[in-house]
Enzyme design. Structure first.
Site, PDB file in Angstrom:
ATOM      1  CB  CYS B  86      70.724  11.681 138.796  1.00 48.63           C
ATOM      2  SG  CYS B  86      71.220  11.637 137.254  1.00 48.63           S
ATOM      3  CG  HIS B 203      67.752  15.553 138.257  1.00 47.70           C
ATOM      4  ND1 HIS B 203      68.789  15.529 139.077  1.00 47.70           N
ATOM      5  CD2 HIS B 203      68.312  14.836 137.292  1.00 47.70           C
ATOM      6  CE1 HIS B 203      69.991  15.079 138.438  1.00 47.70           C
ATOM      7  NE2 HIS B 203      69.845  14.486 137.574  1.00 47.70           N
ATOM      8  CD  GLU B 205      67.316  17.383 141.715  1.00 49.77           C
ATOM      9  OE1 GLU B 205      66.366  16.507 141.718  1.00 49.77           O
ATOM     10  OE2 GLU B 205      68.489  17.163 141.318  1.00 49.77           O
TER      11      GLU B 205
END
Lengths: 87, 248
Positions: B86, B203, B205
């Site tokens: 990002c 994302h 994560e």
């Protein structure tokens, strides 16, 4: 010394903000608006004593390194009249 | 293997990246404050999501000049693995470590949703645990995620196999309806020519624990865990994607 820097989106880069503003202008009755592109205007005040050619070279570097992303933006700048002289 | 997660003023997904690496994957991971050029011996560096420097001027425009970034550049030039997520992707593009740029979403809205990514190239170090055509469900949350590059650059990216992920629908079709931000060619993630620097707007994560909605992001981190330190790749094109290889 005051430098006016104009950063605009390159031709061919999507500018949805400009389109949205053009549409708003239309709905306000300004049907003659063909297109709007939105950029940035910056005022960069330089210390006195720089020669004009030196100032231009340095501002160009500032634009190339930071003020404009040349993948998506064009830049131009103009050195304004020295405000201190106008009294 | 040691991971370094760079923290800029305004980064906010550094904690999530560290959690994923430490708690979920059991990795050694350190936070790298942007003011220090010391990468603390990291074997892989992550530039996390967030709003570094408040997105002032342009997203990532100021962060690219932080002291840590010169070390990241040197690290990348020596073949080190760098993953920008990002805002991290934005910073890598501003720094010229990845081609192109990320601009305002075409809808002009901030988009926060789960999207489907089609894996376009499963040969890269980031995607080698994936299959070509596989769909990963991963969240996005951004206002400036529209990937842009001129036609010449786009053609080179495609020809070189540098496009890793595209936004797609549930059937795997890459359509404009499946494109959340207007990215050209629905590009969601890319790699550099050499194959050691990666950038993606979604994302992974945030897709690392089924308790929190899904685990599709884990295989990307796992792909980078490989113990063998690959020799620096030449800057030639990626090997043909149709190689016959069994992955299990």
């Amino acid at each position: 010394m005051l430098v006016r820097v104009y950063v605009t989106p390159k031709r061919g880069v999507l500018d949805p903000q400009g389109k949205a503003v053009a549409q708003s202008l239309h709905s306000l009755g300004f049907s003659e608006v063909a297109d709007v592109r939105i950029g940035k205007y910056m005022e960069v005040k330089l210390d006195e004593g720089l020669s004009r050619p030196r100032a231009e070279a340095r501002v160009r570097e500032m634009c190339e390194q930071l003020l404009a992303n040349q993948v998506i933006e064009d830049f131009r700048f103009e050195i304004a009249e020295d405000g201190a002289r106008r009294r | 293997m040691k991971w370094g997660v760079v923290v800029f003023p305004g980064s906010n997904d550094d904690q999530d990246a560290l959690h994923c690496l430490r708690e979920v994957l059991g990795q050694e991971a350190v936070a790298l404050w942007h003011k220090s050029p010391d990468l603390q011996g990291a074997d892989a560096v992550i530039l996390p999501g967030g709003f570094s420097y408040g997105d002032y001027l342009r997203c990532g425009a100021l962060a690219r000049f932080s002291p840590v970034m010169q070390s990241v550049r040197t690290f990348a030039e020596r073949g080190g693995v760098v993953l920008g997520i990002c805002n991290g992707f934005q910073i890598l593009c501003e720094a010229g470590l990845l081609p192109g740029a990320l601009i305002r979403n075409r809808s002009l809205t901030f988009v926060c949703e789960r999207v489907l990514l089609r894996v376009e190239n499963a040969e890269s170090r980031l995607t080698r645990l994936c299959r070509e055509g596989e769909l990963l469900e991963i969240p996005i949350k951004h206002g400036e995620g529209c990937y842009f590059a001129d036609e010449v650059m786009l053609s080179a990216l495609e020809a070189n196999g540098q496009v890793l992920f595209r936004y797609a629908d549930a059937s795997g079709a890459v359509t404009s309806e499946a494109n959340p931000n207007g990215s050209l060619r629905n590009i969601a993630g890319i790699r550099n020519a050499r194959g050691n620097v990666f950038g993606m707007m979604p994302h992974p994560e945030h897709a690392a624990e089924s308790l929190l909605g899904g685990e599709d992001g884990l295989k990307l981190f796992r792909a980078l865990l490989s113990p063998e330190r690959e020799a620096a790749q030449p800057t030639a094109a990626v090997p043909p994607r149709r190689t016959i290889a069994s992955r299990s």
